[in-house]
Design a protein around this motif. Structure first.
Motif, PDB file in Angstrom:
ATOM      1  N   ILE A 129     -13.988 -57.406  16.307  1.00  0.00           N
ATOM      2  CA  ILE A 129     -13.740 -57.855  14.933  1.00  0.00           C
ATOM      3  C   ILE A 129     -12.735 -58.999  14.993  1.00  0.00           C
ATOM      4  O   ILE A 129     -11.878 -59.047  15.872  1.00  0.00           O
ATOM      5  CB  ILE A 129     -13.284 -56.724  13.979  1.00  0.00           C
ATOM      6  N   GLY A 130     -12.882 -59.938  14.070  1.00  0.00           N
ATOM      7  CA  GLY A 130     -12.065 -61.150  14.111  1.00  0.00           C
ATOM      8  C   GLY A 130     -12.975 -62.332  14.348  1.00  0.00           C
ATOM      9  O   GLY A 130     -14.187 -62.213  14.251  1.00  0.00           O
ATOM     10  N   GLY A 131     -12.401 -63.464  14.672  1.00  0.00           N
ATOM     11  CA  GLY A 131     -13.229 -64.659  14.899  1.00  0.00           C
ATOM     12  C   GLY A 131     -13.428 -64.870  16.380  1.00  0.00           C
ATOM     13  O   GLY A 131     -12.477 -64.867  17.142  1.00  0.00           O
ATOM     14  N   LYS A 132     -14.698 -65.043  16.768  1.00  0.00           N
ATOM     15  CA  LYS A 132     -14.966 -65.232  18.207  1.00  0.00           C
ATOM     16  C   LYS A 132     -14.860 -66.703  18.571  1.00  0.00           C
ATOM     17  O   LYS A 132     -15.857 -67.348  18.891  1.00  0.00           O
ATOM     18  CB  LYS A 132     -16.361 -64.713  18.519  1.00  0.00           C
ATOM     19  N   LYS A 133     -13.668 -67.244  18.505  1.00  0.00           N
ATOM     20  CA  LYS A 133     -13.525 -68.667  18.831  1.00  0.00           C
ATOM     21  C   LYS A 133     -12.717 -68.812  20.102  1.00  0.00           C
ATOM     22  O   LYS A 133     -11.541 -69.182  20.076  1.00  0.00           O
ATOM     23  CB  LYS A 133     -12.823 -69.375  17.670  1.00  0.00           C
ATOM     24  N   PHE A 134     -13.359 -68.531  21.228  1.00  0.00           N
ATOM     25  CA  PHE A 134     -12.631 -68.616  22.495  1.00  0.00           C
ATOM     26  C   PHE A 134     -13.363 -69.566  23.434  1.00  0.00           C
ATOM     27  O   PHE A 134     -14.254 -70.281  23.004  1.00  0.00           O
ATOM     28  CB  PHE A 134     -12.501 -67.211  23.086  1.00  0.00           C
ATOM     29  N   LYS A 147     -20.721 -42.530  21.825  1.00  0.00           N
ATOM     30  CA  LYS A 147     -19.648 -41.540  22.032  1.00  0.00           C
ATOM     31  C   LYS A 147     -18.378 -41.992  21.297  1.00  0.00           C
ATOM     32  O   LYS A 147     -17.864 -41.286  20.434  1.00  0.00           O
ATOM     33  CB  LYS A 147     -19.363 -41.390  23.522  1.00  0.00           C
ATOM     34  N   LEU A 148     -17.902 -43.149  21.672  1.00  0.00           N
ATOM     35  CA  LEU A 148     -16.700 -43.719  21.037  1.00  0.00           C
ATOM     36  C   LEU A 148     -16.978 -45.187  20.751  1.00  0.00           C
ATOM     37  O   LEU A 148     -17.481 -45.895  21.623  1.00  0.00           O
ATOM     38  CB  LEU A 148     -15.506 -43.596  21.998  1.00  0.00           C
ATOM     39  N   GLN A 149     -16.653 -45.625  19.538  1.00  0.00           N
ATOM     40  CA  GLN A 149     -16.756 -47.056  19.243  1.00  0.00           C
ATOM     41  C   GLN A 149     -15.375 -47.677  19.288  1.00  0.00           C
ATOM     42  O   GLN A 149     -14.474 -47.252  18.573  1.00  0.00           O
ATOM     43  CB  GLN A 149     -17.411 -47.280  17.872  1.00  0.00           C
ATOM     44  N   ILE A 150     -15.228 -48.676  20.157  1.00  0.00           N
ATOM     45  CA  ILE A 150     -13.952 -49.399  20.202  1.00  0.00           C
ATOM     46  C   ILE A 150     -14.123 -50.704  19.440  1.00  0.00           C
ATOM     47  O   ILE A 150     -14.969 -51.526  19.779  1.00  0.00           O
ATOM     48  CB  ILE A 150     -13.531 -49.696  21.652  1.00  0.00           C
ATOM     49  N   ASN A 151     -13.331 -50.872  18.399  1.00  0.00           N
ATOM     50  CA  ASN A 151     -13.319 -52.139  17.688  1.00  0.00           C
ATOM     51  C   ASN A 151     -12.131 -52.930  18.211  1.00  0.00           C
ATOM     52  O   ASN A 151     -10.982 -52.545  17.997  1.00  0.00           O
ATOM     53  CB  ASN A 151     -13.150 -51.914  16.188  1.00  0.00           C
ATOM     54  N   LEU A 152     -12.424 -53.991  18.910  1.00  0.00           N
ATOM     55  CA  LEU A 152     -11.347 -54.796  19.478  1.00  0.00           C
ATOM     56  C   LEU A 152     -11.070 -55.956  18.525  1.00  0.00           C
ATOM     57  O   LEU A 152     -11.936 -56.800  18.303  1.00  0.00           O
ATOM     58  CB  LEU A 152     -11.788 -55.303  20.861  1.00  0.00           C
ATOM     59  N   ALA A 153      -9.872 -55.948  17.949  1.00  0.00           N
ATOM     60  CA  ALA A 153      -9.511 -56.991  16.989  1.00  0.00           C
ATOM     61  C   ALA A 153      -8.922 -58.176  17.738  1.00  0.00           C
ATOM     62  O   ALA A 153      -7.832 -58.111  18.295  1.00  0.00           O
ATOM     63  CB  ALA A 153      -8.514 -56.443  15.967  1.00  0.00           C
ATOM     64  N   LEU A 154      -9.687 -59.259  17.733  1.00  0.00           N
ATOM     65  CA  LEU A 154      -9.338 -60.446  18.515  1.00  0.00           C
ATOM     66  C   LEU A 154      -9.384 -61.657  17.608  1.00  0.00           C
ATOM     67  O   LEU A 154     -10.409 -61.879  16.958  1.00  0.00           O
ATOM     68  CB  LEU A 154     -10.391 -60.661  19.602  1.00  0.00           C
TER      69      LEU A 154
END
Ligand code: IPE
Ligand code: IPE
Ligand code: MG
Length: 224
Positions: free
Chosen positions: A96-101, A121-128
């Motif tokens: 989640i966030g903007g993928k501007k890398f 099983k588990l959802q990881i939301n990585l805020a980047l």
């Protein structure tokens, strides 16, 4: 006992930990990644369905270039070395966030999301490159553009966290009591835990203690 589906974490204090023990902020970021792995493991143990981790904010671009470069390098290596592992554990990764890398990192992130998208099983939301104000503004703009009614349900549908229940628990490590532009809309009724320990020092027992406390809280949601 309160059910627990979603934990969100502001992983703060890497830099201070690094300076204190290794004389380098970047060493703190590296150590922080070990904590991430421990907390993922414990989240599975605790049967948590969603873990949202604040890794880089829209404001973190204000940091020195070298530190930003180090952080994204760390993330690249993590994705290269660990994505198969995460996949095997049936973990879904969502950004989640903007993928501007860089092109390389964008590719790695897209690949990781695609590879793991059916895991459950588990959802990881990585805020980047994540900022809550930007997220809310973008959602409102979309509603206006599509001539949709501006209400809570439609706004939720246009947030990056759509289809994800709001966090039950928000943890911020690092001995600071602020939200730093994280999930402002979604945490309206979350139970908030401010933890004194710096993120690299945070461990599974600290996590368990918080969960135990949370389970006993009387959650009112405005009722009595
Ligand atoms: C949080 O730790 C991690 C990121 C923002 C990437 P900090 O780097 O903010 O650590 P402190 O707060 O300076 O100690
Ligand atoms: C919040 O930490 C962002 C992340 C943990 C990614 P910061 O260290 O950026 O927060 P402030 O600037 O101290 O509020
Ligand atoms: Mg900080």
């Amino acid at each position: 006992m309160n059910p627990l589906k979603h934990v969100a974490i502001i992983m703060d204090g890497n830099g201070r930990w690094g300076i204190k023990y290794k004389n380098s902020r970047n060493a703190g970021h590296k150590a922080g990644l070990n904590t991430v792995e421990k907390i993922i493991k414990e989240s599975i143990e605790q049967k948590i369905q969603y873990l949202t981790l604040y890794a880089f904010s829209t404001e973190n671009w204000r940091r020195p270039k070298e530190e930003i470069k180090f952080l994204f390098n760390l993330l690249e290596n993590f994705l290269i070395n660990k994505i198969n592992d995460l996949h095997k554990q049936n973990i879904k990764l969502k950004i989640i966030g903007g993928k501007k890398f860089s092109k390389k990192l964008n590719n790695l992130l897209n690949k990781a999301e695609k590879k793991t998208c059916t895991n459950n099983k588990l959802q990881i939301n990585l805020a980047l490159n994540y900022g809550s104000k930007t997220e809310i503004l973008n959602a409102v703009k979309k509603l206006i553009k599509n001539k949709e009614t501006i209400n809570e349900k439609n706004l939720n549908k246009n947030m990056q966290t759509k289809n994800i229940p709001d966090p039950d628990i928000l943890i911020r490590t690092g001995n600071t009591k602020r939200l730093s532009n994280f999930l402002l809309w979604q945490i309206a009724y979350s139970e908030i835990f401010f933890e004194k320990k710096l993120w690299p020092a945070f461990n599974k027992n600290d996590f368990r203690k918080i969960i135990k406390k949370y389970k006993k809280i009387k959650r009112n949601f405005g009722s009595i």
